[in-house]
Each structure stands twice: as structure tokens, then as C-alpha cells.
Design an enzyme around this catalytic site. Sequence first.
Site, PDB file in Angstrom:
ATOM      1  N   ASP A 198       0.835  -1.197   0.000  1.00  0.00           N
ATOM      2  CA  ASP A 198       0.000   0.000   0.000  1.00  0.00           C
ATOM      3  C   ASP A 198       0.873   1.251   0.000  1.00  0.00           C
ATOM      4  O   ASP A 198       1.984   1.233  -0.527  1.00  0.00           O
ATOM      5  CB  ASP A 198      -0.929  -0.042   1.222  1.00  0.00           C
ATOM      6  CG  ASP A 198      -2.308   0.504   0.928  1.00  0.00           C
ATOM      7  OD1 ASP A 198      -2.414   1.721   0.698  1.00  0.00           O
ATOM      8  OD2 ASP A 198      -3.278  -0.274   0.921  1.00  0.00           O
ATOM      9  N   HIS A 278      -3.821   5.643   3.497  1.00  0.00           N
ATOM     10  CA  HIS A 278      -4.532   4.432   3.090  1.00  0.00           C
ATOM     11  C   HIS A 278      -3.947   3.170   3.711  1.00  0.00           C
ATOM     12  O   HIS A 278      -4.671   2.302   4.217  1.00  0.00           O
ATOM     13  CB  HIS A 278      -4.508   4.350   1.560  1.00  0.00           C
ATOM     14  CG  HIS A 278      -5.485   3.388   0.966  1.00  0.00           C
ATOM     15  ND1 HIS A 278      -5.186   2.070   0.705  1.00  0.00           N
ATOM     16  CD2 HIS A 278      -6.772   3.560   0.563  1.00  0.00           C
ATOM     17  CE1 HIS A 278      -6.230   1.470   0.163  1.00  0.00           C
ATOM     18  NE2 HIS A 278      -7.211   2.361   0.065  1.00  0.00           N
ATOM     19  N   SER A 472     -11.391  -1.418  -0.831  1.00  0.00           N
ATOM     20  CA  SER A 472     -10.091  -1.403  -0.166  1.00  0.00           C
ATOM     21  C   SER A 472     -10.222  -1.817   1.286  1.00  0.00           C
ATOM     22  O   SER A 472      -9.286  -2.369   1.871  1.00  0.00           O
ATOM     23  CB  SER A 472      -9.490   0.010  -0.213  1.00  0.00           C
ATOM     24  OG  SER A 472      -8.889   0.276  -1.448  1.00  0.00           O
TER      25      SER A 472
END
Length: 605
Positions: A198, A278, A472
Site C-alpha cells: 500500500d 490508506h 479497499s
Amino acid sequence: MPAQFLSLRLRHLAIATGLVAGAATALTSPAMAAGPSATSAVAQSPDQQSNFARVIVRFKEQAATVKARPLAARATALEAADVAQVRATTLGLRHSAALHARRSLDSRTHVFTATGMSSAELAKRLAADSEVETVEVDHWWRHTSVPNDPLYATAAAGGVTAGQWYLKTPDTTVVSAINMPAAWDLSTGNGVVVAVLDTGVRLDHPDLAGQFKPGYDVIGYGTAGTSSAAEGIAAANDGDGPDADPSDPGDWVSQADVDSGKLGTSCTKDDIANSSWHGTRVSGLIAALTNNGLGMAGVAYNAKILPVRVLGKCGGWQSDIDAGMRWAAGLSVPGLPANPNPAKVINMSLGSDGACSTTYQNAVTAVVNAGVTVVAAAGNGIESTDPTKGGGIAVGTPANCTGVIGVAGLRHVGSKVGFSNLGPEITIAAPGGNCVNTTGACLYPILSTSNSGTTTPVAADNAYNYTGVGTSFSTPLVSGTVALMLAVNSSLTPADIKSKLMSSARTFPTVSGVAQCVAGNSTTPQLECNCTTATCGAGMLDAAAAVSAATPVAPAPTTPTTPTTPTTPTTTSSSGGGGGAMSGLWLAALALAVIALRWPARRAR
């Protein structure tokens, strides 16, 4: 008791013990076999310890061990303990296990313990014995696990009164919740490493303290020495190329970034946004510290995260992602150092539209062949303010690569959430978050660890995101569940895990007034729709059912063929076999032990 008699008794016991030790492994003292330490029990339930076993054994009514010395219904506690221990020793000798009797439940059923193996392993060994009727793990039970992390119950201050609804026991309101309380009774992910490919992570987040293995930043790996190297460094936003620092410096994009062209032509005004954090959000869902009275709960809170930074400003190169996958799995990657902590699960909350490329498929195949399970997001389709143009489309890559567990997103009521992609490549569906409201607080987001910095990070920031939606965030719920499964059964292959996830999934509901999803519809986006097994996978993720499906079950005992003619006992040890034959050495040891135990009482008369 006269001293000479005590000395004689000890001498006889020493002789008997010596014979027993010669026929099987030496017995440990009851104190040594008392079980796991208090420290290890905090991290793992006693019945899940790898070096301590506790099983319930029921002997057959006609078993020679039972008939040789019956246990009377009115036996004293001392007599019952003596009989049970003789049976434990006898059984253990045949299976190279030093068994200790702990309790008798009836005349043929006893609780035995041993060290140096797991309960499941001991149960498997003893189940093959011809004298054993049944054997099962003596499970450790407690009230259903509900963590004390405040955001689990509610995050009213952030406008999310439902808290971590997606982890809770399913009910008529949160139909798609993944049933974590029951799953935590079975596993917490101890010993499993999950790689998160990520944007990197905030290593200093208080609710993730101590949850990371040393990771790597591979951004720029695929462009080193080329004209695109400068773009790679700019995208990394940390001033350098690949290195051993996977921390997230922020991935914000400004108009100035776009205007400068330093990020390349792929970065446009559509990418202008604050830092997403994220990777930190994904990591929190998998392994946030739990029962620490702080923040949120993680699915596999005793697992560890291996952060692999592959995305920076505006995204990342496929070649970097391929290299990150291989490195995370412990495979050799030219130019990168060896990974001392290979992952068993790779979470990929990233992707793009289109078919799985040959390079991507080769990377997936390599890591899956190495025994690593790859879990990837289905993708979030087309965003549009026009409801006739937005919604989920065909499954993106790498979720559509062969061997990957593709994850679709669900609303709290169990229907496909509007943004989630869909199609036959999906393996399973999990909550993806949905706000319900078009204005005001988001009612059912997937809240997780974050950082309050809009560009660069705030140091040691105990921040959380209360508006998260997307596949996600469906994906780490599945990755965390896979970690729970591997913690109870490390021998599971990626194919085993995929099969058990699918077979244990709960059936999709039919929500009134909602259209059915259409399989393979890649041209017309689909908003909320009722899932089918052809569009959203096998069903809704049930973490507890998946862990139960993964837990090894002791095989049913087999009964050897009875000889038609009498056989003469041999003098060889039978400790390595599963049959009920008693060797001459074993009989001699048992006889001496019985004589030794009774000797002082006879002389005292």
C-alpha cells in the site's frame, strides 16, 4: 513408615521408571506439565498452545487397559487418580507421549495432558489407538469475546453510533457483519504475518504500536536508472528511492504538483486530494491492538503487519507492485535484500481496470506456489454524480488474476454496495461501508486507524477515519480472517483457504425493492443490487465459520484387524505403534510399577 521401607520403595520406583523410560520418552513431572505460562495464555487460548496439549479420552468398554483395572463408581479421589494415571501411562507409551491424568469424568473417560505438542496433534495421535473410543480437544471456553476498545461499541463523537458494526455479530440491522466475537473465541491470529502492499504505514500510530515487522519501500524499484527515476522519487515523496523505510510521508497531491509535471502525465487534476493514509487504515483493520482500552479493534490483533510501500502520490507502477509481492513472500528479488519475515498473507487493496497481465499473473503464481495467500479488492467502479453513470463494473486486476481471492463490497444490509465491482472472479464479499445519508455523518463506514495530517503526518497521532468506504476496506477484513485461519492450521494451502472461505460463507439476503446483480456486465455500471454467487462470490464472509472450518479435526479411530490365531507378545517396544498389543518390556515395567506402589502398605501390616 520406617526409613528402610521408604528407601526400598523409592528404589523400586526408580527401577520401574527406568524401564518405562527405556520403552518410551521420559515422563515429565506434573509441575512441568501444568500447561502454558500466564504470559503466553494472554496471547493465545490454552487449547491453541503449540507446546501444551489437553484432551478428553474415552476408552472402549472392552479395552484391555480398562478391564485390567476397573474404576469403581465409589472410588476415592486417590484411587481414581491412580487408575487414571496408569491408563495415561499405558496409552502414552504406545504413542511416544508422556501423558498426565488430570481428571476422570466417568469410569472410562479421562482428561490427559502432555507437553511438547498441540492439543490437536495429541488428539490425532491417540485417535488411532485401538483401545480409544473417542478423543477430543479439551477446549477452553469463555464468554463471547467483545473487546474493550471504545470505538468497537460506538464512535458517536465521530458521528458513527454503530461503531465497528462490520465486526459484530450479524443481526437484522447489520446483516453483513462478519461475526468477529465468535471468531475471537477460536483464534486471534497469533504468529501469522500479513503483508500490506500500500502507501506505507504510520509506524508511530499508538493503536498499532508493536504490530509491525520490518518492511520495505520499493517505490522506484522498477524505474531505477531510467529517465523515469525522478518521477519515482517525486511520487515516493520521501526524497529517495527503494529503502528499508516503509513509513508513509503522505500522498497528498496539489495543483502545484500537477502543474509542475514532476509526477508525470498520469497525475492529473482528478488526483488532487489530501493525504489518504490508506496503508495505515488497511493495517488497522487487520491488526490494530485490541483490548487495550484505546481506539479500535483489529480482526487478527495477534498477527503482525509487514508493510510494503508500493504506492505514492497518484499511485504506483505495476513493476514495483510485482517486486513488492515477491519480496513480501520471501522470494528473491534482484536488487532487494532478503526478507527475513516472509508473509503468509498478502493484502492488496489496490488495482486497476482491465485483464490480468502476464507479468501480474506470473507474480501471483510465484507467491501462491510459495504458499502465500493473495487477497485483493474487486475495485470501486465508476464514480459519478449521475446515478445512471456510476457504479460497479467488471472486476479489476489483480483481483481477476487466477489464484487470487477477490473481494467485493457489501452494504450493512447485505446487498452489493453501489461502488463495488462485481463478476464471476469474486471469491467472497465483505462489508465495504455505506453512508446511507447523502449529507451529514456517514452512518455505516469502515472506521480505522489514520492520521489527522492533511499533507505531512502528525507525529504519534492517535487519529481515526470515520468516513471510509470502498472495497479497499472490505479486503483487509478477509485478509485478517485468513490470518485467523492460518493461526489454527498453518498447513493450509492458498487453495484450502479459498475453499474454506467459500464453503463457510453465509447466504446473501434478498433486500426488498433492490434489483438482482447481473453477472459479467462490464459496460453498464451497477449500483446497489442483490448479490448472487455469480456476481459477488460464494456469500458473505463469516469469520467464525471460516476459522471453525480451518480448525483440524481429529480423524475417527481405526480398529486393526483381530488376529485369528493367538500371537506371542514380543519384547520390542510398542511405543511407536497405534495398536493395542502390549510388549514384554511394557508389561514388566507396569508390573514393577504396581509392585512398587503397593510395597510399603503390605510391609506395614
